[in-house]
Design a protein around this motif. Sequence first.
Motif, PDB file in Angstrom:
ATOM      1  N   CYS A   1       0.843  -1.198   0.000  1.00 19.84           N
ATOM      2  CA  CYS A   1       0.000   0.000   0.000  1.00 19.84           C
ATOM      3  C   CYS A   1       0.878   1.248   0.000  1.00 19.84           C
ATOM      4  CB  CYS A   1      -0.938  -0.013   1.193  1.00 19.84           C
ATOM      5  SG  CYS A   1      -0.088   0.207   2.768  1.00 19.84           S
ATOM      6  N   LEU A   2       0.235   2.412   0.128  1.00 23.63           N
ATOM      7  CA  LEU A   2       0.936   3.691   0.064  1.00 23.63           C
ATOM      8  C   LEU A   2       2.008   3.822   1.153  1.00 23.63           C
ATOM      9  CD1 LEU A   2       1.131   6.545  -1.175  1.00 23.63           C
ATOM     10  CD2 LEU A   2      -0.637   7.276   0.435  1.00 23.63           C
ATOM     11  N   ASN A   3       1.735   3.295   2.352  1.00 26.68           N
ATOM     12  CA  ASN A   3       2.695   3.413   3.449  1.00 26.68           C
ATOM     13  C   ASN A   3       4.064   2.821   3.091  1.00 26.68           C
ATOM     14  OD1 ASN A   3       1.284   4.833   5.448  1.00 26.68           O
ATOM     15  ND2 ASN A   3       0.167   3.009   6.065  1.00 26.68           N
TER      16      ASN A   3
ATOM     17  N   LYS B   1      -7.465   6.544  -6.621  1.00 27.66           N
ATOM     18  CA  LYS B   1      -6.324   6.007  -5.879  1.00 27.66           C
ATOM     19  C   LYS B   1      -6.774   5.294  -4.603  1.00 27.66           C
ATOM     20  CE  LYS B   1      -1.853   7.390  -4.005  1.00 27.66           C
ATOM     21  NZ  LYS B   1      -0.935   8.541  -3.750  1.00 27.66           N
ATOM     22  N   GLU B   2      -7.714   5.929  -3.847  1.00 24.63           N
ATOM     23  CA  GLU B   2      -8.216   5.337  -2.598  1.00 24.63           C
ATOM     24  C   GLU B   2      -9.017   4.072  -2.879  1.00 24.63           C
ATOM     25  OE1 GLU B   2      -8.761   9.282   0.240  1.00 24.63           O
ATOM     26  OE2 GLU B   2     -10.272   8.819  -1.287  1.00 24.63           O
ATOM     27  N   LEU B   3      -9.806   4.084  -3.932  1.00 27.12           N
ATOM     28  CA  LEU B   3     -10.595   2.899  -4.292  1.00 27.12           C
ATOM     29  C   LEU B   3      -9.687   1.743  -4.701  1.00 27.12           C
ATOM     30  CD1 LEU B   3     -13.390   4.694  -6.344  1.00 27.12           C
ATOM     31  CD2 LEU B   3     -13.748   3.458  -4.196  1.00 27.12           C
ATOM     32  N   ALA B   4      -8.602   2.071  -5.415  1.00 21.60           N
ATOM     33  CA  ALA B   4      -7.693   1.035  -5.912  1.00 21.60           C
ATOM     34  C   ALA B   4      -6.944   0.330  -4.779  1.00 21.60           C
ATOM     35  CB  ALA B   4      -6.695   1.651  -6.894  1.00 21.60           C
ATOM     36  N   GLU B   5      -6.869   0.949  -3.592  1.00 21.59           N
ATOM     37  CA  GLU B   5      -6.168   0.340  -2.458  1.00 21.59           C
ATOM     38  C   GLU B   5      -6.973  -0.790  -1.811  1.00 21.59           C
ATOM     39  OE1 GLU B   5      -5.277   3.483   0.232  1.00 21.59           O
ATOM     40  OE2 GLU B   5      -3.772   4.393  -1.068  1.00 21.59           O
ATOM     41  N   VAL B   6      -8.279  -0.879  -2.140  1.00 20.50           N
ATOM     42  CA  VAL B   6      -9.136  -1.919  -1.567  1.00 20.50           C
ATOM     43  C   VAL B   6      -8.783  -3.264  -2.189  1.00 20.50           C
ATOM     44  CG1 VAL B   6     -11.523  -2.697  -1.259  1.00 20.50           C
ATOM     45  CG2 VAL B   6     -10.972  -0.256  -1.168  1.00 20.50           C
ATOM     46  N   ASP B   7      -8.736  -4.311  -1.345  1.00 22.63           N
ATOM     47  CA  ASP B   7      -8.423  -5.650  -1.847  1.00 22.63           C
ATOM     48  C   ASP B   7      -9.359  -6.038  -2.984  1.00 22.63           C
ATOM     49  OD1 ASP B   7      -6.410  -5.940  -0.069  1.00 22.63           O
ATOM     50  OD2 ASP B   7      -7.517  -7.170   1.375  1.00 22.63           O
TER      51      ASP B   7
ATOM     52  N   ALA C   1     -11.446   0.651 -10.218  1.00 18.49           N
ATOM     53  CA  ALA C   1     -11.601   1.874  -9.420  1.00 18.49           C
ATOM     54  C   ALA C   1     -12.070   3.025 -10.303  1.00 18.49           C
ATOM     55  CB  ALA C   1     -10.284   2.234  -8.735  1.00 18.49           C
ATOM     56  N   ALA C   2     -11.518   3.093 -11.522  1.00 18.06           N
ATOM     57  CA  ALA C   2     -11.927   4.143 -12.458  1.00 18.06           C
ATOM     58  C   ALA C   2     -13.388   3.964 -12.870  1.00 18.06           C
ATOM     59  CB  ALA C   2     -11.017   4.124 -13.688  1.00 18.06           C
ATOM     60  N   VAL C   3     -13.810   2.710 -13.048  1.00 21.13           N
ATOM     61  CA  VAL C   3     -15.207   2.422 -13.408  1.00 21.13           C
ATOM     62  C   VAL C   3     -16.150   2.878 -12.280  1.00 21.13           C
ATOM     63  CG1 VAL C   3     -16.875   0.559 -13.840  1.00 21.13           C
ATOM     64  CG2 VAL C   3     -14.622   0.503 -14.947  1.00 21.13           C
ATOM     65  N   ILE C   4     -15.764   2.557 -11.034  1.00 20.14           N
ATOM     66  CA  ILE C   4     -16.588   2.939  -9.868  1.00 20.14           C
ATOM     67  C   ILE C   4     -16.668   4.457  -9.744  1.00 20.14           C
ATOM     68  CG2 ILE C   4     -16.763   2.828  -7.351  1.00 20.14           C
ATOM     69  CD1 ILE C   4     -15.324   0.094  -7.514  1.00 20.14           C
ATOM     70  N   ARG C   5     -15.514   5.111  -9.909  1.00 17.53           N
ATOM     71  CA  ARG C   5     -15.478   6.576  -9.809  1.00 17.53           C
ATOM     72  C   ARG C   5     -16.374   7.211 -10.875  1.00 17.53           C
ATOM     73  NH1 ARG C   5     -15.540   9.332  -6.245  1.00 17.53           N
ATOM     74  NH2 ARG C   5     -16.971  10.626  -7.364  1.00 17.53           N
ATOM     75  N   LYS C   6     -16.290   6.685 -12.098  1.00 15.75           N
ATOM     76  CA  LYS C   6     -17.093   7.225 -13.199  1.00 15.75           C
ATOM     77  C   LYS C   6     -18.582   7.026 -12.929  1.00 15.75           C
ATOM     78  CE  LYS C   6     -17.767   6.978 -18.207  1.00 15.75           C
ATOM     79  NZ  LYS C   6     -17.392   6.277 -19.457  1.00 15.75           N
ATOM     80  N   TYR C   7     -18.948   5.851 -12.383  1.00 17.03           N
ATOM     81  CA  TYR C   7     -20.347   5.555 -12.085  1.00 17.03           C
ATOM     82  C   TYR C   7     -20.919   6.580 -11.105  1.00 17.03           C
ATOM     83  CZ  TYR C   7     -24.425   3.279 -10.019  1.00 17.03           C
ATOM     84  OH  TYR C   7     -25.693   3.021  -9.546  1.00 17.03           O
ATOM     85  N   PHE C   8     -20.169   6.868 -10.054  1.00 20.20           N
ATOM     86  CA  PHE C   8     -20.680   7.795  -9.042  1.00 20.20           C
ATOM     87  C   PHE C   8     -20.678   9.235  -9.547  1.00 20.20           C
ATOM     88  CE2 PHE C   8     -19.683   4.390  -5.869  1.00 20.20           C
ATOM     89  CZ  PHE C   8     -21.000   4.190  -5.484  1.00 20.20           C
ATOM     90  N   GLU C   9     -19.733   9.579 -10.423  1.00 18.19           N
ATOM     91  CA  GLU C   9     -19.750  10.927 -11.003  1.00 18.19           C
ATOM     92  C   GLU C   9     -20.994  11.120 -11.859  1.00 18.19           C
ATOM     93  OE1 GLU C   9     -16.045  11.151 -13.013  1.00 18.19           O
ATOM     94  OE2 GLU C   9     -14.899  11.654 -11.201  1.00 18.19           O
ATOM     95  N   GLU C  10     -21.381  10.066 -12.571  1.00 14.14           N
ATOM     96  CA  GLU C  10     -22.605  10.130 -13.375  1.00 14.14           C
ATOM     97  C   GLU C  10     -23.845  10.194 -12.487  1.00 14.14           C
ATOM     98  OE1 GLU C  10     -22.293   6.696 -15.814  1.00 14.14           O
ATOM     99  OE2 GLU C  10     -20.848   7.606 -17.202  1.00 14.14           O
ATOM    100  N   GLU C  11     -23.824   9.438 -11.367  1.00 16.02           N
ATOM    101  CA  GLU C  11     -24.960   9.435 -10.436  1.00 16.02           C
ATOM    102  C   GLU C  11     -25.135  10.809  -9.794  1.00 16.02           C
ATOM    103  OE1 GLU C  11     -27.257   6.968  -9.224  1.00 16.02           O
ATOM    104  OE2 GLU C  11     -26.693   6.193 -11.184  1.00 16.02           O
ATOM    105  N   LEU C  12     -24.004  11.442  -9.431  1.00 15.64           N
ATOM    106  CA  LEU C  12     -24.063  12.746  -8.772  1.00 15.64           C
ATOM    107  C   LEU C  12     -24.509  13.827  -9.733  1.00 15.64           C
ATOM    108  CD1 LEU C  12     -20.771  12.502  -6.681  1.00 15.64           C
ATOM    109  CD2 LEU C  12     -23.080  12.497  -5.788  1.00 15.64           C
TER     110      LEU C  12
END
Length: 601
Positions: A163-165, A577-583, A590-601
């Motif tokens: 991870c980032l650490n 970046k934060e989404l991609a850190e999830v197992d 992560a990009a797909v999830i981010r895009k989905y929520f940007e469209e929802e918002l």
Amino acid sequence: MNEIQEKLKLLPDSPGVYIMLDKDKNVIYVGKARILKNRVRQYFHSTLKTEKVAAMVSNIADFYYIITKSEIDALSLENNLIKKYKPKYNILLKDDKTYPYIKVALYEKYPSFSVSRKLKKGSKYFGPYMGGVRVRDVLEIVNMAFGVRICTTAITDKPKKPCLNYHIHRCPAPCAHLISEEEYAERVKAAMRFLDGEDADVEKLLREKMTFYAENEQFELALDCRNKLEMLSKIALKRITALNRDINADVIAYVSNNLYSAVNVLITRRGIMQGASTFAVENASSDGEALTSFISQYYAAHEIPDEIIVQDFCETALLEEYFRQAHGKNVSVVSPKLGIRKQLLDMAANNASEYLEKVLDKIRHKEDMTVRACERLQEVLHLSRYPRRMECYDISNISGVDKVGSMVVFIDGESDRSQYRRFRIKTVEGANDFASLQEVLTRRLAKLGTEEEDHFPKPDLVIIDGGKGQLSAVQEIFEKCGAQGIDLISLAKREEEIFTTDSKESILLDKRDYCLQMLQRIRDEAHRFAITFFRNIHSKQSLTSLLTEIPGVGKIKRRALTEKFGTIDRIMRASVKELAEVDGIGENLAAVIRKYFEEEL
């Protein structure tokens, strides 16, 4: 009283615990005795009584006792019974604040460092941290200086992605198998030496980093290092020069004015004064018994030091044996006459005296708002008994969705959060608060008369958030369940009307009446508790339903996202970046999830 006198004649010469009851069979005091016959008789035969003891004795309608093998066993049993019954005239640490520790999980192959307020076997604890020292700053210094892990990631045979650490040199990534167990163990030992007080190397490291960041115009990072250096200086200033660095001692002093009492606890670790806590306490016993009872209760939730410094009226030998038998630890309980320890004890006693003097009016006001408010409630509502245990119920939902119920419990007018309960409504369709209340109370009253009544004691008074309609709905359940001996009222919010089962007319109390204010506190707490539960459920269900609509996010990935972020709002705000850190969530998904929520918002 004649029955009590007859019972007194039959008391044995054995050690044990005695339990005092009032006229409603409520437990009002629990005490331990080396010789039951002598101790219990003192309450009724001695003419020298403090105001508190005299008040308690005037309320005793009956008593019983339990014989134990030894006084140590009696002290342990006394603790357990106080926790169970929460007697009115015993010391209760219900307002006790637990301070944070740094926990080193030594049971792990690669021990993690974290902040904890609960002490459990198998880990090493450093602290407590108080008096202006922020535990998270200390943990950050440990992470920065020694590169030990501060995450909860499970380390498995299969390597994970660092991870980032790892990339910012704050963790050697044992989860990715990038460091040996032996090398990591050396880091852990060095970090624990620092937490034990060896801070010279860390101070030097922080100064070097501060200089480096300043020269490179990274002023925020340089300021952060300076703040951490100031915190190290603050810890160093608390060192008591006359105390040996190896001494881990708590200094405990008890003072009383015969009606109210206070206890001050000074905590020293490795010769450093960590801080102090002061407790306002009430107890219908001698100062020695009260202090002994306080100490045995206090260390049920706090780290036990090597040494406890107390006044000479404390039962030191009994406590030393108690710690040996009950906690498996050799503790030196001492009453010093001279030296630095006596000075610390005098300081603690002065702190307790000053606290008692300052908070006396607050203590009296608290009694007015709690115990005396309960007594007045019984009088103005003509309740069948003193409402020692009050339970209040509320229902929360939106248009009949995610219906939940709450039960909050107040003992002698004070909340007891350990006994709060939540209910998910299972049988009611739509937004029917009446039916929901009936389901909740049916499930609650079904506990009475069963083995579960130990965990769900019978209430003296049930309070419903609502008006006459809600009260009538619950009254039907009371009659069906045969809930005899339990008073029932409701409190309607608009006009703060109180409805009882004995009258069709409501009762209106003055808005300044402590009695009404107590009922409002209980009702508002039930509402808050129900709303919190509802929001948690609603948020999780909304989160699950939304995530199912995202391509590529299956059950396992949904669970991982939920565990990482907790709520839908946090996932919506998370970066790629934060989404991609999830197992299981790479950069592409992560990009797909981010895009989905940007469209929802």
